[in-house]
Design an enzyme around this catalytic site. Structure first.
Site, PDB file in Angstrom:
ATOM      1  N   GLU A 108      -6.522 -18.169  10.143  1.00 21.50           N
ATOM      2  CA  GLU A 108      -6.360 -16.914   9.564  1.00 21.50           C
ATOM      3  C   GLU A 108      -6.158 -17.293   7.901  1.00 21.50           C
ATOM      4  OE1 GLU A 108      -2.793 -14.841  10.657  1.00 21.50           O
ATOM      5  OE2 GLU A 108      -1.625 -16.796  11.113  1.00 21.50           O
ATOM      6  N   ASP A 163      -5.390 -11.332   8.754  1.00 23.60           N
ATOM      7  CA  ASP A 163      -5.184 -12.081   7.626  1.00 23.60           C
ATOM      8  C   ASP A 163      -6.368 -12.905   7.086  1.00 23.60           C
ATOM      9  OD1 ASP A 163      -2.288 -11.700   6.872  1.00 23.60           O
ATOM     10  OD2 ASP A 163      -1.775 -12.826   8.649  1.00 23.60           O
ATOM     11  N   CYS A 195      -7.998 -13.078  18.095  1.00 26.87           N
ATOM     12  CA  CYS A 195      -6.989 -12.115  18.230  1.00 26.87           C
ATOM     13  C   CYS A 195      -6.659 -11.003  17.320  1.00 26.87           C
ATOM     14  CB  CYS A 195      -5.789 -13.097  18.624  1.00 26.87           C
ATOM     15  SG  CYS A 195      -4.892 -13.733  17.406  1.00 26.87           S
TER      16      CYS A 195
HETATM   17  C1  PEP Z   1      -3.826 -11.901  12.282  1.00 25.82           C
HETATM   18  O1  PEP Z   1      -3.682 -12.252  11.084  1.00 25.82           O
HETATM   19  O2  PEP Z   1      -5.269 -11.529  12.477  1.00 25.82           O
HETATM   20  C2  PEP Z   1      -3.155 -11.711  13.482  1.00 25.82           C
HETATM   21  C3  PEP Z   1      -3.419 -11.476  14.636  1.00 25.82           C
HETATM   22  O3  PEP Z   1      -1.733 -11.667  13.047  1.00 25.82           O
HETATM   23  P1  PEP Z   1      -1.145 -10.607  12.259  1.00 25.82           P
HETATM   24  O4  PEP Z   1      -1.810  -9.477  12.307  1.00 25.82           O
HETATM   25  O5  PEP Z   1       0.376 -10.414  13.352  1.00 25.82           O
HETATM   26  O6  PEP Z   1      -0.735 -11.115  10.923  1.00 25.82           O
HETATM   27 MG    MG Z   2      -1.806 -13.035  10.634  1.00 27.53          MG
END
Ligand code: PEP
Ligand code: MG
Length: 586
Positions: A432, A456, A503
């Protein structure tokens, strides 16, 4: 009609409840010596009002929660009468001639800081109580809105300047029909939580309203189009009622797909896993036929409370999830706080750029006590199912090695204590940060899997704050730079046989499915509410078109071109399989 940004799909229709902004931004007012008596009168008045309000809330909650759970309100009443706290407030007023609200604010800060420094959990909790009571008192001193609680007996659309993930934890989903906030972004954690709860949400109305929305206004909120209608005409209401019933009909149809094998039209199997942040979401994920859990955001477990959960408590939750999944993969991410995810009881430094600051794995590596507690709980739970550990926000080999060092230490301790755990537990990282993409060949050799966090990753590649509605139009997951970085990550993972899945929120966006197919991805983990919609598209997509789609995408120089290519292959219709589908499971 007001245009905002659709952050969680669906339509909500109902009366607004406007949450007052609990932020205290008032000048350092000094008072004249002659006004001191009046100022004290104001202070006592505020205390009287606060006391009445707390007593009233206590009465309301006693019948729902029982006597024991409402003791907290007694503690709050005691603070209002606490001579040390009140002497401090009066002292500031008397000696420094500061207005009552300024004195209350300074006294709260003093006690909260003092208690926070103590290594005593009980005192830290008292600091939270003081903050809470102090805020209530300030609200009365500043003449802020009386009504601070949404109705508990009728539905409402929650309207707020801004919401935090920890406020979302308290959202009463039985009565909250939808959410509207002035600030925020589509991939903020509040938006992610709203999607997980299936609550329609529109963000980004800041500066767009001619007059502020008032409690009691009739609203129609369209989370797909990102618009809000305020006190609309009857004809608009009728139109939305029709749309709402057709959306419900589609949802019922899609539910039939839950038990249907997850694969493309030409037979390529595809894992559609769930992103969850609580055990209750897991149940829903299973009802929608999730293949497993691709991302368990553990930070939410740390939110709805006033102290860190201990090893035993975490162990119980992780074990429950592992057992419930009966051998299916569950990827549990270590604590990812900071940025927009804050804990009331963990004081973080004020930062100019929180997303670039002290957050996520950086906190874990700094607070090894917290990190090791979590890793020990995860390892112990790994004995009961297919748990895999994932570190967030890794940007260098050094960080990965440091995290693995703590893991090794946790393993050594458990071995010594004769506690059972899966010694060869799989360990992976979120991709990320652009730095991780650029060294993904090196990282791929050191981990068992990658999970691409597009939320991110997009913000860091494009230098666009995912929380900031002013630059939301620049937050563009189909930017060629993003697509190229995704390609390079997947290619490097494949070179070294490292499993790769996605994800971020883009995983649950059906417009992006042809992109995953083109990249050869065969596992996506998404918000629970997206699983059936993506499955519906998947059933109509062809894995054999992979090379063809990539060839077209590789030649694109702009996100518009990329969106156009993806649009050609995306499947929005309801799959014909639905009529042949077996009845939904669960
Ligand atoms: C992301 O950054 O894509 C991620 C899945 O984590 P979060 O949204 O919790 O930062
Ligand atoms: Mg993230």
């Amino acid at each position: 009609m007001v245009d905002g940004i659709g952050a969680s799909s669906g339509i909500a229709m109902g009366r607004a409840f406007v949450l007052p902004a609990w932020e205290w931004d008032f000048p350092e007012k000094l008072i004249d010596v002659a006004d001191l008596a009046y100022e004290f009168e104001r202070l006592y008045d505020g205390i009287r009002h606060s006391r009445n309000e707390i007593e009233q809330i206590k009465q309301e909650f006693v019948s729902v929660l029982g006597e024991e759970q409402t003791q907290i309100f007694d503690a709050h009443l005691a603070i209002l009468e606490d001579p040390i706290f009140m002497n401090e407030v009066q002292g500031i007023m008397q000696r420094q001639y500061k207005a009552a609200e300024v004195a209350v604010k300074e006294a709260i800060e003093k006690f909260v800081n003092m208690f926070d420094l103590l290594d005593d959990q009980y005192m830290k909790e008292r600091a939270l109580d003081i903050k809470d009571v102090g805020n209530r008192l300030l609200k009365h001193l500043l003449g802020a809105l009386e009504e601070t609680m949404p109705p508990k007996d009728k539905p409402y659309i929650l309207v707020a300047k801004e919401l935090s993930p920890s406020q979302m934890v308290h959202l009463d989903t039985k009565h909250a029909l939808g959410i509207v906030t002035m600030l925020g972004g589509k991939t903020s954690h509040v938006a992610i939580m709203a999607r997980a709860m299936g609550v329609p949400y529109v963000v980004g109305l800041e500066g767009k309203l001619e007059t502020p929305i008032q409690t009691g206004d009739y609203l129609i909120l369209d989370g797909d189009e990102g618009v809000v209608h305020i006190n609309p005409e009857e004809s608009v209401i009728r139109q939305y009622e029709e749309r709402q019933s057709s959306l419900i009909a589609i949802r019922e149809k899609l539910q039939k797909l839950a038990g249907f094998p997850s694969r493309t039209a030409d037979g390529q199997p595809f894992q559609l896993a769930a992103n969850i942040s609580s055990v209750s979401e897991l149940e829903q994920a299973l009802r929608y036929g999730a293949s497993g859990v691709g991302l368990f955001r553990t930070e939410i477990l740390y939110m709805d409370r006033s102290t860190f959960p201990d090893e035993e408590e975490q162990f119980r939750v992780y074990k429950q999830v592992a057992e419930r999944l009966e051998g299916r993969r569950v990827v549990i991410r270590t604590l990812d706080i900071g940025g927009d995810k804050l804990l009331d009881y963990l004081e973080l430094p004020e930062e100019e750029n929180p997303s670039l600051g002290y957050r996520s794995i950086r906190i874990s590596l700094d607070r090894k006590d917290l990190f090791k507690t979590q890793l020990r709980a995860l390892l112990r739970a790994s004995h009961y199912g297919n748990i895999q550990i994932m570190y967030p926000m890794i940007s260098s080999l050094k960080e990965l090695a440091a995290a693995n060092e703590v893991l090794a230490e946790a393993k050594r301790e458990l071995e010594w204590e004769n506690q059972p755990f899966n010694a060869s537990i799989k360990v992976g990282i979120m991709i990320e940060v652009p730095a991780a993409v650029m060294i993904s060949d090196l990282l791929a050799q050191k981990v068992d899997f990658f999970s691409i966090g597009t939320n991110d990753l997009v913000q860091y590649i494009l230098a666009v704050d995912r929380m900031n509605e002013t630059v939301a139009h620049l937050y563009d997951p189909f930017h060629p730079a993003v697509v190229r970085m995704l390609k390079s990550t997947v290619d490097n993972a494949r070179r070294f046989g490292t499993h790769v899945s996605v994800c971020g929120e883009l995983a649950g966006d059906i417009r992006a499915l042809p992109l995953w197919i083109a990249l050869g991805i065969s596992e996506l983990s998404m918000s629970v509410q997206s699983i059936l919609r993506v499955k519906n598209s998947l059933l109509q997509s062809r894995a054999s078109e992979s090379a063809l789609i990539w060839e077209e995408l590789a030649g694109c120089g702009s996100s518009e071109e990329i969106a156009q290519v993806l649009g050609k292959y995306a499947q929005h219709d309801i799959a014909r399989e639905i009529d042949a589908a077996p009845p939904a499971q669960g």
